[in-house]
Design an enzyme around this catalytic site. Structure first.
Site, short mmCIF file in Angstrom:
data_model
loop_
_atom_site.label_atom_id
_atom_site.label_comp_id
_atom_site.label_asym_id
_atom_site.label_seq_id
_atom_site.Cartn_x
_atom_site.Cartn_y
_atom_site.Cartn_z
N PRO A 8 0.81 -1.22 0.00
CA PRO A 8 0.00 0.00 0.00
C PRO A 8 0.84 1.27 0.00
O PRO A 8 0.74 2.09 0.90
CB PRO A 8 -0.84 -0.13 1.28
CG PRO A 8 -0.04 -1.02 2.18
CD PRO A 8 0.90 -1.83 1.34
N GLY A 9 1.71 1.41 -0.99
CA GLY A 9 2.45 2.65 -1.18
C GLY A 9 1.52 3.66 -1.84
O GLY A 9 0.30 3.56 -1.72
N ALA A 10 2.08 4.61 -2.57
CA ALA A 10 1.26 5.66 -3.18
C ALA A 10 0.26 5.07 -4.18
O ALA A 10 -0.94 5.30 -4.10
CB ALA A 10 2.16 6.69 -3.86
N ALA A 120 0.70 9.47 -8.30
CA ALA A 120 0.25 9.39 -6.91
C ALA A 120 1.41 9.76 -6.01
O ALA A 120 2.55 9.40 -6.27
CB ALA A 120 -0.25 8.00 -6.59
N LYS A 175 6.45 1.70 -21.69
CA LYS A 175 6.66 2.35 -20.40
C LYS A 175 8.12 2.16 -19.96
O LYS A 175 8.74 3.07 -19.41
CB LYS A 175 5.70 1.74 -19.37
CG LYS A 175 5.89 2.22 -17.93
CD LYS A 175 4.78 3.16 -17.50
CE LYS A 175 4.97 3.70 -16.11
NZ LYS A 175 4.21 2.99 -15.08
N ASN A 193 11.73 16.19 -14.06
CA ASN A 193 11.63 15.60 -15.40
C ASN A 193 11.78 16.63 -16.52
O ASN A 193 12.38 16.36 -17.56
CB ASN A 193 10.28 14.89 -15.55
CG ASN A 193 10.16 13.69 -14.63
OD1 ASN A 193 11.11 13.34 -13.94
ND2 ASN A 193 8.99 13.07 -14.59
N SER A 245 10.30 8.59 -9.88
CA SER A 245 10.36 7.69 -8.71
C SER A 245 11.82 7.33 -8.38
O SER A 245 12.19 7.25 -7.22
CB SER A 245 9.55 6.42 -8.97
OG SER A 245 10.04 5.76 -10.12
#
Length: 297
Positions: A8-10, A120, A175, A193, A245
């Site tokens: 249950p991270g972001a 998130a 991705k 970024n 990230s």
């Protein structure tokens, strides 16, 4: 559906919240030993989820793996013995290669792969911000996964847009190429970024993308280098204010996902004897940074 979210991270918290609001029975499996984890999304109400409940795990229809790539193997293996053989496992994380490592344990189970472009951010233990609207793509990893197209509809109802992708490897590689270019560079340069859209980085980005696309082609996925370079630049522009990230991991001296991003490309290249100096150098640079911490701690 009965859904358990491992990690249950972001991102995991964002999906947990959305699926709960859509009426599903959602349980979490996080590192904290507490029986409940509370989550608030943006200005929404505070929702308490069960945590580490074996009962919930045993009856779950869908297990969503939302960990960091390097955590997947050690966190998932102990749970498999408690999971029903028909429980669908959805891998929703950055990078590639984790499912290959677990292939023997997963062949008989319905496995699907997903990729999300939602932003998130976990502001504190209990609060998550949905920082950027994106989409979720889901597709099958194996034969049994092919029968799980309805999961995309379930997700779309809870968190639109979600689409079933008949060739999920192509979406994952797309991705991956973006991550190969943006993540390590922003971590090494300690920048947002948007800085990568400066002309001075264009040749370097082109080199990284070209090599990664070449590896994708060898892996049976058709991508085109110039299109992918445009995509990378567009993503860097549209997320100009964000920190990647990997930047956040390196900045906070946490292990990054480099092994499953540029490292994955390095492995494919080694297998096919392709020369990829740009990706190799980024991979080695991040590994050096990570190694330097343990020497000084």
């Amino acid at each position: 559906m009965n859904i358990t979210i491992l990690g249950p991270g972001a991102v995991g918290s964002l999906y947990a919240y959305k699926l709960h609001l859509a009426g599903h029975s959602v349980s979490l499996w996080g590192r904290t030993p507490s029986r409940k984890i509370e989550i608030t999304l943006d200005d929404g109400e505070n929702i308490a989820f069960n945590n580490q409940s074996l009962e919930d795990l045993k009856r779950c229809d869908l297990l969503i793996v939302a960990l960091k790539a390097w955590q997947v193997q050690s966190a998932l293996l102990p749970l498999l013995t408690h999971l029903d053989n028909d429980t669908i496992i959805l891998f929703l994380h950055n990078g590639m290669g984790t499912v290959d490592m677990l292939a023997d344990e997963l062949t008989e189970r319905p496995v699907i792969l997903g990729t999300s472009t939602h932003g998130a951010l976990k502001v504190n233990t209990n609060t998550v911000h949905h920082t950027g609207n994106g989409q979720t793509l889901i597709g099958a990893w194996n034969e049994k996964g092919q029968q799980c197209q309805f999961v995309a509809e379930v997700f779309d109802h809870a968190f639109s847009p979600t689409h079933w992708h008949s060739n999920i490897q192509q979406a994952l590689w797309t991705k991956l190429v973006i991550n190969c270019a943006i993540n390590p560079l922003t971590a090494i340069l300690d920048c947002r970024n948007g800085q990568l859209t400066n002309e001075e980085y264009r040749a370097q980005l082109a080199g990284i993308v070209e090599e990664a696309v070449c590896c994708a082609n060898f892996d049976g996925v058709e991508l085109e280098a110039s299109t992918m370079l445009d995509t990378v630049v567009n993503v860097a522009q549209s997320t100009a204010q964000n920190y990647s990230s990997m930047h956040q991991d390196i900045y906070n001296k946490r292990q990054s996902e480099i092994d499953f991003i540029n490292g994955y490309v390095v492995n494919i290249a080694a297998k096919h004897k392709i020369d990829i100096p740009n990706n190799l150098s980024l991979y080695q640079r991040i590994k050096q940074i990570e190694a330097s911490w343990s020497h000084h701690d």
